[in-house]
Design a protein around this motif. Structure first.
Motif, PDB file in Angstrom:
ATOM      1  N   LEU A 260       0.826  -1.211   0.000  1.00 60.32           N
ATOM      2  CA  LEU A 260       0.000   0.000   0.000  1.00 60.32           C
ATOM      3  C   LEU A 260       0.859   1.259   0.000  1.00 60.32           C
ATOM      4  O   LEU A 260       1.730   1.431   0.846  1.00 60.32           O
ATOM      5  CB  LEU A 260      -0.914  -0.004   1.233  1.00 60.32           C
ATOM      6  N   GLY A 261       0.598   2.137  -0.981  1.00 58.97           N
ATOM      7  CA  GLY A 261       1.303   3.407  -1.064  1.00 58.97           C
ATOM      8  C   GLY A 261       0.387   4.564  -0.711  1.00 58.97           C
ATOM      9  O   GLY A 261      -0.698   4.390  -0.152  1.00 58.97           O
ATOM     10  N   TRP A 262       0.827   5.790  -1.085  1.00 54.19           N
ATOM     11  CA  TRP A 262       0.045   6.983  -0.779  1.00 54.19           C
ATOM     12  C   TRP A 262      -1.226   7.017  -1.619  1.00 54.19           C
ATOM     13  O   TRP A 262      -1.252   6.580  -2.757  1.00 54.19           O
ATOM     14  CB  TRP A 262       0.880   8.236  -1.048  1.00 54.19           C
ATOM     15  N   ASN A 263      -2.303   7.556  -1.004  1.00 56.23           N
ATOM     16  CA  ASN A 263      -3.600   7.709  -1.671  1.00 56.23           C
ATOM     17  C   ASN A 263      -4.080   6.396  -2.279  1.00 56.23           C
ATOM     18  O   ASN A 263      -4.509   6.333  -3.426  1.00 56.23           O
ATOM     19  CB  ASN A 263      -3.536   8.783  -2.767  1.00 56.23           C
ATOM     20  N   SER A 264      -4.001   5.341  -1.493  1.00 51.37           N
ATOM     21  CA  SER A 264      -4.432   4.014  -1.957  1.00 51.37           C
ATOM     22  C   SER A 264      -5.332   3.352  -0.924  1.00 51.37           C
ATOM     23  O   SER A 264      -5.299   3.692   0.256  1.00 51.37           O
ATOM     24  CB  SER A 264      -3.219   3.120  -2.233  1.00 51.37           C
ATOM     25  N   LYS A 265      -6.145   2.431  -1.420  1.00 42.88           N
ATOM     26  CA  LYS A 265      -6.975   1.594  -0.553  1.00 42.88           C
ATOM     27  C   LYS A 265      -6.701   0.133  -0.878  1.00 42.88           C
ATOM     28  O   LYS A 265      -6.465  -0.216  -2.039  1.00 42.88           O
ATOM     29  CB  LYS A 265      -8.464   1.879  -0.772  1.00 42.88           C
ATOM     30  N   ALA A 266      -6.753  -0.703   0.147  1.00 47.26           N
ATOM     31  CA  ALA A 266      -6.621  -2.149  -0.038  1.00 47.26           C
ATOM     32  C   ALA A 266      -7.839  -2.834   0.567  1.00 47.26           C
ATOM     33  O   ALA A 266      -8.176  -2.597   1.729  1.00 47.26           O
ATOM     34  CB  ALA A 266      -5.343  -2.663   0.620  1.00 47.26           C
ATOM     35  N   ILE A 267      -8.504  -3.663  -0.234  1.00 43.10           N
ATOM     36  CA  ILE A 267      -9.661  -4.427   0.232  1.00 43.10           C
ATOM     37  C   ILE A 267      -9.315  -5.903   0.134  1.00 43.10           C
ATOM     38  O   ILE A 267      -8.868  -6.381  -0.921  1.00 43.10           O
ATOM     39  CB  ILE A 267     -10.915  -4.135  -0.626  1.00 43.10           C
ATOM     40  N   VAL A 268      -9.532  -6.622   1.217  1.00 46.29           N
ATOM     41  CA  VAL A 268      -9.253  -8.052   1.275  1.00 46.29           C
ATOM     42  C   VAL A 268     -10.572  -8.778   1.478  1.00 46.29           C
ATOM     43  O   VAL A 268     -11.329  -8.449   2.400  1.00 46.29           O
ATOM     44  CB  VAL A 268      -8.285  -8.377   2.430  1.00 46.29           C
ATOM     45  N   THR A 269     -10.882  -9.753   0.604  1.00 45.99           N
ATOM     46  CA  THR A 269     -12.131 -10.496   0.731  1.00 45.99           C
ATOM     47  C   THR A 269     -11.850 -11.992   0.742  1.00 45.99           C
ATOM     48  O   THR A 269     -10.916 -12.463   0.082  1.00 45.99           O
ATOM     49  CB  THR A 269     -13.100 -10.182  -0.429  1.00 45.99           C
ATOM     50  N   GLY A 270     -12.656 -12.735   1.482  1.00 46.29           N
ATOM     51  CA  GLY A 270     -12.463 -14.175   1.501  1.00 46.29           C
ATOM     52  C   GLY A 270     -13.450 -14.884   2.411  1.00 46.29           C
ATOM     53  O   GLY A 270     -14.205 -14.265   3.161  1.00 46.29           O
TER      54      GLY A 270
END
Length: 329
Positions: A260-270
């Motif tokens: 994850l860098g600047w101005n980013s989103k991370a979504i984890v699904t499972g």
């Protein structure tokens, strides 16, 4: 003969807080429809609508846009039919007050606008999930298949891209499925991997035209790849989704989250009840529930059989498995 020039009205309306495409339509279809019904000049510059024309008409156009924007904030879809109805209502003063009161008192819902459709949450957990994606940089969604975890994440990614909030979408999955090995499958590496990526492609095709998706992929604005391709990268100005995360190892999960860098989103699904890893490999999705649940900036969202939006029989099957062995993974 004394002729008076009409008084000119000039108004400016902010588009802040809504997706412009929801109001203006695809390729400005709705905007063109509105301009055909009035003599005033209507233009869009940046995040503002500008209206110039005879004051009574300009005021009417201003009210039209205000009503449409309020409707959008209540997750109502704006079509040319709806616009025509609003224009007709502007000429009925008593009805105008009734419509305005209804719009102002209706509860707001979380909704997602994509180029092809507006997506409304189905149930409380989906609404909470959409809000969490808006409010947090990392969101972990855990629950059974059919609850909208991946679909809604992709929808929010598309919305963020089309509104200019981010410049790239990265969709990834572990290339593990029901014990099959990629090495034994026929074809090139891409041909081997594409079947694992198909659910992500399907979600994209439901929200953006096929031609545009192909162009975005060619330009690397949208990237669909196995999780191994994430190693060594820093992803800024991006919306990153890890799907089927129960099949990622603890090492892969750590590697993904630290991209994850600047101005980013991370979504984890499972779904932790459907792990296809060998017994020697622990699931990264199971592991992070203990490791990261104390971090305030990370949001965990849980779904269950009641949230399944597929046919009712699927919910019954999932519940039967949960009842018989709720801890099975």
């Amino acid at each position: 003969m004394d002729t008076k020039k009409p008084i000119i009205g000039k108004f400016s309306i902010s588009l802040e807080g809504i997706e412009p495409v929801a109001l203006l339509g695809l390729s400005d279809e709705n905007l063109r429809f509105i301009t055909q019904h009035f003599q005033s000049h209507i233009s869009v510059r940046g995040d503002r609508i500008r209206i110039t024309g005879p004051k009574p008409e300009a005021e009417k156009i201003r009210e039209l846009f205000i009503n449409l924007i309020k409707a959008i904030k209540n997750c109502e879809e704006i079509s040319t039919f709806r616009i025509k109805k609003e224009i007709d209502n502007l000429n009925i003063p008593a009805h105008r007050e009734t419509v305005r009161a209804q719009i102002e008192t209706e509860p707001k819902n979380e909704c997602v606008y994509t180029p092809k459709k507006m997506i409304l949450p189905k149930g409380e957990h989906q609404a909470s999930y959409i809000k969490a994606i808006e409010d947090y940089d990392i969101v972990i969604a855990i629950g059974p298949a059919g609850t909208g975890k991946t679909y809604l994440a992709v929808a929010k990614a598309v919305q963020a891209l089309t509104s200019g909030k981010i410049s790239r979408i990265v969709l990834t999955r572990p290339a593990v499925e029901a014990g099959e090995s990629l090495g034994f499958l026929p074809g090139s590496f891409k041909e081997k991997v594409d079947p694992y990526m198909r659910p992500l492609y399907d979600a994209l095709y439901d929200m953006i035209s096929v031609d545009k998706i192909k162009r975005l992929i060619d330009e690397q604005v949208v990237e669909v790849a196995p999780i191994a391709y994430m190693r060594g990268r820093t992803l800024s100005d991006s919306f990153i989704i890890l799907d089927e995360a129960q099949n990622s190892t603890t090492i892969q999960m750590k590697m993904f989250l630290t991209r994850l860098g600047w101005n980013s989103k991370a979504i984890v699904t499972g779904d932790i009840t459907q792990i296809d890893l060998d017994k020697k490999n622990s699931s990264g999705l199971v592991d992070i529930q203990d490791k990261l649940n104390h971090i305030d900036d990370i949001k965990f969202v849980y779904f269950d059989a009641r949230d399944v939006v597929r046919p009712p029989l699927v919910s019954k099957i999932i519940k039967a498995y949960e009842d018989n062995n709720p801890n099975a993974i």
